[in-house]
Motif scaffolding. Structure first.
Motif, PDB file in Angstrom:
ATOM      1  N   CYS A  57     -29.687 -30.188   5.852  1.00  0.00           N
ATOM      2  CA  CYS A  57     -28.785 -28.598   6.513  1.00  0.00           C
ATOM      3  C   CYS A  57     -27.734 -28.399   6.482  1.00  0.00           C
ATOM      4  O   CYS A  57     -27.935 -26.784   5.540  1.00  0.00           O
ATOM      5  N   ILE A  58     -26.971 -28.678   5.808  1.00  0.00           N
ATOM      6  CA  ILE A  58     -25.678 -28.431   4.996  1.00  0.00           C
ATOM      7  C   ILE A  58     -26.671 -27.696   3.319  1.00  0.00           C
ATOM      8  O   ILE A  58     -26.122 -26.376   3.377  1.00  0.00           O
ATOM      9  N   GLU A  88     -15.515 -26.590   7.117  1.00  0.00           N
ATOM     10  CA  GLU A  88     -14.574 -25.248   8.270  1.00  0.00           C
ATOM     11  C   GLU A  88     -15.949 -24.548   8.650  1.00  0.00           C
ATOM     12  O   GLU A  88     -16.471 -24.306   9.883  1.00  0.00           O
ATOM     13  N   THR A  89     -17.437 -24.661   8.284  1.00  0.00           N
ATOM     14  CA  THR A  89     -18.299 -23.860   8.591  1.00  0.00           C
ATOM     15  C   THR A  89     -19.661 -24.526   8.128  1.00  0.00           C
ATOM     16  O   THR A  89     -20.704 -24.123   9.692  1.00  0.00           O
ATOM     17  N   PHE A  90     -19.905 -25.530   7.107  1.00  0.00           N
ATOM     18  CA  PHE A  90     -21.218 -25.826   6.889  1.00  0.00           C
ATOM     19  C   PHE A  90     -21.435 -27.051   8.478  1.00  0.00           C
ATOM     20  O   PHE A  90     -22.777 -26.902   8.776  1.00  0.00           O
ATOM     21  N   ALA A  91     -20.771 -27.526   8.108  1.00  0.00           N
ATOM     22  CA  ALA A  91     -21.125 -28.886   9.026  1.00  0.00           C
ATOM     23  C   ALA A  91     -21.134 -28.564  10.151  1.00  0.00           C
ATOM     24  O   ALA A  91     -21.877 -29.043  10.849  1.00  0.00           O
ATOM     25  N   THR A  97     -20.525 -34.312  11.863  1.00  0.00           N
ATOM     26  CA  THR A  97     -19.383 -35.188  11.812  1.00  0.00           C
ATOM     27  C   THR A  97     -18.827 -34.389  10.510  1.00  0.00           C
ATOM     28  O   THR A  97     -19.174 -35.999   9.623  1.00  0.00           O
ATOM     29  N   VAL A  98     -17.548 -33.810  10.998  1.00  0.00           N
ATOM     30  CA  VAL A  98     -16.847 -33.954  10.101  1.00  0.00           C
ATOM     31  C   VAL A  98     -16.270 -35.446   8.980  1.00  0.00           C
ATOM     32  O   VAL A  98     -16.680 -34.647   7.655  1.00  0.00           O
ATOM     33  N   SER A  99     -16.251 -35.883   9.194  1.00  0.00           N
ATOM     34  CA  SER A  99     -15.586 -37.272   8.982  1.00  0.00           C
ATOM     35  C   SER A  99     -16.498 -37.961   8.250  1.00  0.00           C
ATOM     36  O   SER A  99     -16.572 -38.926   7.568  1.00  0.00           O
ATOM     37  N   SER A 170     -25.252 -42.938   7.617  1.00  0.00           N
ATOM     38  CA  SER A 170     -23.644 -43.455   8.331  1.00  0.00           C
ATOM     39  C   SER A 170     -22.819 -41.700   7.472  1.00  0.00           C
ATOM     40  O   SER A 170     -22.351 -41.214   8.043  1.00  0.00           O
ATOM     41  N   SER A 171     -24.049 -41.728   6.050  1.00  0.00           N
ATOM     42  CA  SER A 171     -22.668 -40.280   5.852  1.00  0.00           C
ATOM     43  C   SER A 171     -23.614 -38.973   6.048  1.00  0.00           C
ATOM     44  O   SER A 171     -24.851 -38.917   6.765  1.00  0.00           O
ATOM     45  N   PHE A 172     -23.078 -38.238   6.398  1.00  0.00           N
ATOM     46  CA  PHE A 172     -23.490 -37.089   6.504  1.00  0.00           C
ATOM     47  C   PHE A 172     -24.076 -36.781   8.700  1.00  0.00           C
ATOM     48  O   PHE A 172     -25.362 -36.716   8.841  1.00  0.00           O
TER      49      PHE A 172
END
Length: 224
Positions: A57-58, A88-91, A97-99, A170-172
């Motif tokens: 999606c990113i 700031e935008t894509f996530a 989740t940004v983290s 776990s990522s993205f």
């Protein structure tokens, strides 16, 4: 040069053979592109990469940042979105989740004036030189995400593949476990049917006006 020609020739034979063996989970060109990519990695003794829908999606948001400008994709004046756009935008646009954002280990981005099927995009647009092959077969990759989108109901067509070394599942990570539907465009890993789309978002993302050209490709081996 002879070695590169041989590698590319073998790659194209592998693409032709693998496309007939791809299991089409969905009628989605982004899924099909990942299937061809993984088939070629395993044919060359590499690992199959996890198709991460959050990363995919990113990749679609990355395409949209270009606002249909093929000229910003390749050549001496090639541009790329600011790194801050990921958080700031894509996530947020995808519900990622940004983290849980993980470093990008490679990118393939192509733009062309006509739509062709994923196998042809892979062999004729994205795999154009030794640098493309280095990115494809990089052993640091663990996951991949692909996206495709057209512009204003037609050309130019953008294809983007992002690679990461994150941990699958776990990522993205997606809020609620499901990526936001961000039409227009298609992205892989979401187990949905999708076709090329139109109507670019009207909100500018701070990129640059360039004339549309026939075909461009931009590759980065590590980082964006």
């Amino acid at each position: 040069m002879a070695t590169l020609f041989l590698k590319l020739s073998l790659l194209f034979v592998s693409v032709s053979a693998s496309i007939h063996n791809v299991v089409r989970v969905t009628d989605n060109p982004a899924d099909q592109l990942v299937a061809v990519l993984n088939s070629n990695r395993t044919a060359h003794k590499g690992s199959s990469l996890y198709d991460n829908p959050g990363l995919a999606c990113i990749a679609l948001q990355y395409i949209k940042a270009y606002q249909g400008d093929c000229g910003a994709v390749g050549g001496a004046d090639a541009k790329k979105p600011a790194e801050s756009e990921f958080a700031e935008t894509f996530a947020p646009a995808c519900g990622v989740t940004v983290s849980t954002l993980t470093p990008i280990t490679g990118r393939l981005l192509g733009c062309q004036s006509k739509y062709v099927d994923p196998a042809e995009v892979f062999s004729e647009v994205l795999m154009k030189n030794s640098k493309s092959l280095d990115i494809l077969y990089n052993k640091n990759h663990t996951e991949v995400g692909a996206a495709v989108s057209g512009t204003d109901g037609g050309s130019p067509y953008f294809w983007c593949v992002l690679f990461s070394n994150g941990k699958p599942n776990s990522s993205f990570a997606l809020e609620g476990g499901v990526a936001k539907v961000t039409r227009p465009g298609c992205f892989s890993g979401a187990n949905d049917e999708c076709s090329g789309a139109s109507n670019w978002p009207t909100r500018p993302l701070g990129l640059w006006p360039y004339a549309t050209s026939a075909s461009f490709i931009l590759m980065y081996a590590f980082g964006l």
